[in-house]
Motif scaffolding. Structure first.
Motif, PDB file in Angstrom:
ATOM      1  N   PRO A  47     -64.667  -8.757  66.233  1.00 24.93           N
ATOM      2  CA  PRO A  47     -65.689 -10.188  65.985  1.00 24.93           C
ATOM      3  C   PRO A  47     -66.449 -10.104  67.074  1.00 24.93           C
ATOM      4  O   PRO A  47     -67.188 -10.913  67.492  1.00 24.93           O
ATOM      5  CB  PRO A  47     -64.616 -11.240  66.165  1.00 24.93           C
ATOM      6  CG  PRO A  47     -63.482 -10.813  66.843  1.00 24.93           C
ATOM      7  CD  PRO A  47     -63.248  -9.328  66.618  1.00 24.93           C
ATOM      8  N   LEU A  48     -66.335  -8.879  67.840  1.00 24.89           N
ATOM      9  CA  LEU A  48     -67.228  -8.789  69.066  1.00 24.89           C
ATOM     10  C   LEU A  48     -68.740  -8.981  69.014  1.00 24.89           C
ATOM     11  O   LEU A  48     -69.293  -9.585  69.632  1.00 24.89           O
ATOM     12  CB  LEU A  48     -66.828  -7.378  70.002  1.00 24.89           C
ATOM     13  CG  LEU A  48     -67.542  -7.377  71.363  1.00 24.89           C
ATOM     14  CD1 LEU A  48     -66.868  -8.313  72.336  1.00 24.89           C
ATOM     15  CD2 LEU A  48     -66.894  -5.917  71.668  1.00 24.89           C
ATOM     16  N   LEU A  49     -69.240  -8.282  67.921  1.00 21.16           N
ATOM     17  CA  LEU A  49     -70.756  -8.287  67.741  1.00 21.16           C
ATOM     18  C   LEU A  49     -71.236  -9.694  67.651  1.00 21.16           C
ATOM     19  O   LEU A  49     -72.289  -9.917  67.999  1.00 21.16           O
ATOM     20  CB  LEU A  49     -70.937  -7.384  66.498  1.00 21.16           C
ATOM     21  CG  LEU A  49     -70.635  -5.936  66.745  1.00 21.16           C
ATOM     22  CD1 LEU A  49     -71.110  -5.026  65.293  1.00 21.16           C
ATOM     23  CD2 LEU A  49     -71.422  -5.389  67.980  1.00 21.16           C
ATOM     24  N   SER A  50     -70.713 -10.533  66.758  1.00 27.15           N
ATOM     25  CA  SER A  50     -71.175 -11.892  66.785  1.00 27.15           C
ATOM     26  C   SER A  50     -71.296 -12.705  67.732  1.00 27.15           C
ATOM     27  O   SER A  50     -72.176 -13.289  67.961  1.00 27.15           O
ATOM     28  CB  SER A  50     -70.539 -12.409  65.507  1.00 27.15           C
ATOM     29  OG  SER A  50     -69.124 -12.816  65.887  1.00 27.15           O
ATOM     30  N   SER A  51     -70.198 -12.435  68.861  1.00 26.28           N
ATOM     31  CA  SER A  51     -70.059 -13.244  69.956  1.00 26.28           C
ATOM     32  C   SER A  51     -71.266 -12.612  70.842  1.00 26.28           C
ATOM     33  O   SER A  51     -71.858 -13.168  71.671  1.00 26.28           O
ATOM     34  CB  SER A  51     -68.636 -13.182  70.614  1.00 26.28           C
ATOM     35  OG  SER A  51     -68.612 -11.771  70.968  1.00 26.28           O
ATOM     36  N   TYR A  53     -74.122 -11.440  70.035  1.00 27.22           N
ATOM     37  CA  TYR A  53     -75.423 -12.240  69.307  1.00 27.22           C
ATOM     38  C   TYR A  53     -75.541 -13.569  69.875  1.00 27.22           C
ATOM     39  O   TYR A  53     -76.549 -14.024  70.320  1.00 27.22           O
ATOM     40  CB  TYR A  53     -75.432 -11.713  68.020  1.00 27.22           C
ATOM     41  CG  TYR A  53     -75.989 -10.684  67.489  1.00 27.22           C
ATOM     42  CD1 TYR A  53     -77.550 -10.001  67.656  1.00 27.22           C
ATOM     43  CD2 TYR A  53     -75.161  -9.805  66.949  1.00 27.22           C
ATOM     44  CE1 TYR A  53     -77.908  -8.977  67.478  1.00 27.22           C
ATOM     45  CE2 TYR A  53     -75.700  -8.350  66.476  1.00 27.22           C
ATOM     46  CZ  TYR A  53     -77.030  -7.872  66.895  1.00 27.22           C
ATOM     47  OH  TYR A  53     -77.590  -6.781  66.349  1.00 27.22           O
ATOM     48  N   ASP A  54     -74.264 -14.235  69.894  1.00 25.11           N
ATOM     49  CA  ASP A  54     -74.480 -15.507  70.174  1.00 25.11           C
ATOM     50  C   ASP A  54     -74.700 -15.797  71.738  1.00 25.11           C
ATOM     51  O   ASP A  54     -75.556 -16.734  72.009  1.00 25.11           O
ATOM     52  CB  ASP A  54     -73.198 -16.274  69.889  1.00 25.11           C
ATOM     53  CG  ASP A  54     -72.695 -16.276  68.416  1.00 25.11           C
ATOM     54  OD1 ASP A  54     -73.611 -16.467  67.568  1.00 25.11           O
ATOM     55  OD2 ASP A  54     -71.554 -16.358  67.879  1.00 25.11           O
ATOM     56  N   GLU A  55     -73.913 -15.167  72.585  1.00 21.99           N
ATOM     57  CA  GLU A  55     -74.141 -15.102  73.952  1.00 21.99           C
ATOM     58  C   GLU A  55     -75.807 -14.898  74.236  1.00 21.99           C
ATOM     59  O   GLU A  55     -76.224 -15.588  75.190  1.00 21.99           O
ATOM     60  CB  GLU A  55     -73.346 -14.202  74.765  1.00 21.99           C
ATOM     61  CG  GLU A  55     -71.986 -14.754  74.935  1.00 21.99           C
ATOM     62  CD  GLU A  55     -71.788 -16.115  75.452  1.00 21.99           C
ATOM     63  OE1 GLU A  55     -72.375 -16.371  76.431  1.00 21.99           O
ATOM     64  OE2 GLU A  55     -70.932 -16.987  74.953  1.00 21.99           O
ATOM     65  N   ALA A  56     -76.318 -13.615  73.684  1.00 20.76           N
ATOM     66  CA  ALA A  56     -77.561 -13.186  73.864  1.00 20.76           C
ATOM     67  C   ALA A  56     -78.404 -14.302  73.470  1.00 20.76           C
ATOM     68  O   ALA A  56     -79.560 -14.518  74.142  1.00 20.76           O
ATOM     69  CB  ALA A  56     -77.907 -12.063  73.547  1.00 20.76           C
ATOM     70  N   ALA A  57     -78.442 -14.879  72.382  1.00 23.72           N
ATOM     71  CA  ALA A  57     -79.269 -15.899  71.997  1.00 23.72           C
ATOM     72  C   ALA A  57     -79.185 -17.049  72.872  1.00 23.72           C
ATOM     73  O   ALA A  57     -80.231 -17.871  73.162  1.00 23.72           O
ATOM     74  CB  ALA A  57     -78.815 -16.507  70.427  1.00 23.72           C
ATOM     75  N   ALA A  58     -78.078 -17.455  73.277  1.00 26.83           N
ATOM     76  CA  ALA A  58     -77.884 -18.569  74.376  1.00 26.83           C
ATOM     77  C   ALA A  58     -78.841 -18.398  75.679  1.00 26.83           C
ATOM     78  O   ALA A  58     -79.256 -19.243  76.180  1.00 26.83           O
ATOM     79  CB  ALA A  58     -76.519 -18.778  74.649  1.00 26.83           C
TER      80      ALA A  58
END
Length: 126
Positions: A47-51, A53-58
């Motif tokens: 599930p690392l990729l979605s996290s 992307y989430d952190e980068a978006a934040a």
């Protein structure tokens, strides 16, 4: 992660070891296929990729930048594995070509970002 991949890889390594010890000449190929199977199973469960992307978006990092970084990391790891497998199979010339190809792929992946930085720098100067 619960260690199933590590146990699976260990079991495959033991099987490959015994195949090689009993004189089966296809043992390096067995190791290469086993590596692909374990890596594919592992990547499909991360599930690392979605996290990421989430952190980068934040943080306000553009998706294109994240994709480029992940692509470079993937190319680097795949190139390393490919070079190792080629060497293990005794194909040293092919391993050198694979290494060169991996470097060229990384260069092609980061080239748009480098050009973008150069344009930005030129705008700042001029």
């Amino acid at each position: 992660m619960d260690g199933k991949f590590i146990l699976g890889a260990l079991a495959l390594a033991v099987c490959g070891y015994f195949l090689r010890e009993f004189g089966w000449r296809g043992a390096p190929l067995f190791f290469a296929v086993a590596l692909c199977v374990v890596a594919r199973a592992l990547v499909s469960r991360l599930p690392l990729l979605s996290s990421i992307y989430d952190e980068a978006a934040a943080l306000g990092v553009p998706d294109d930048t994240v994709k480029a970084v992940l692509k470079v990391l993937g190319i680097g790891y795949l190139t390393s594995v490919t070079v190792s497998v080629c060497r293990e199979l005794g194909a040293d010339s092919l391993s050198r070509v694979a290494s060169l190809a991996g470097r060229a792929e990384i260069l092609a992946a980061v080239l748009p970002a480098v050009l973008s930085l150069l344009r930005y720098g030129a705008e700042m100067i001029g």
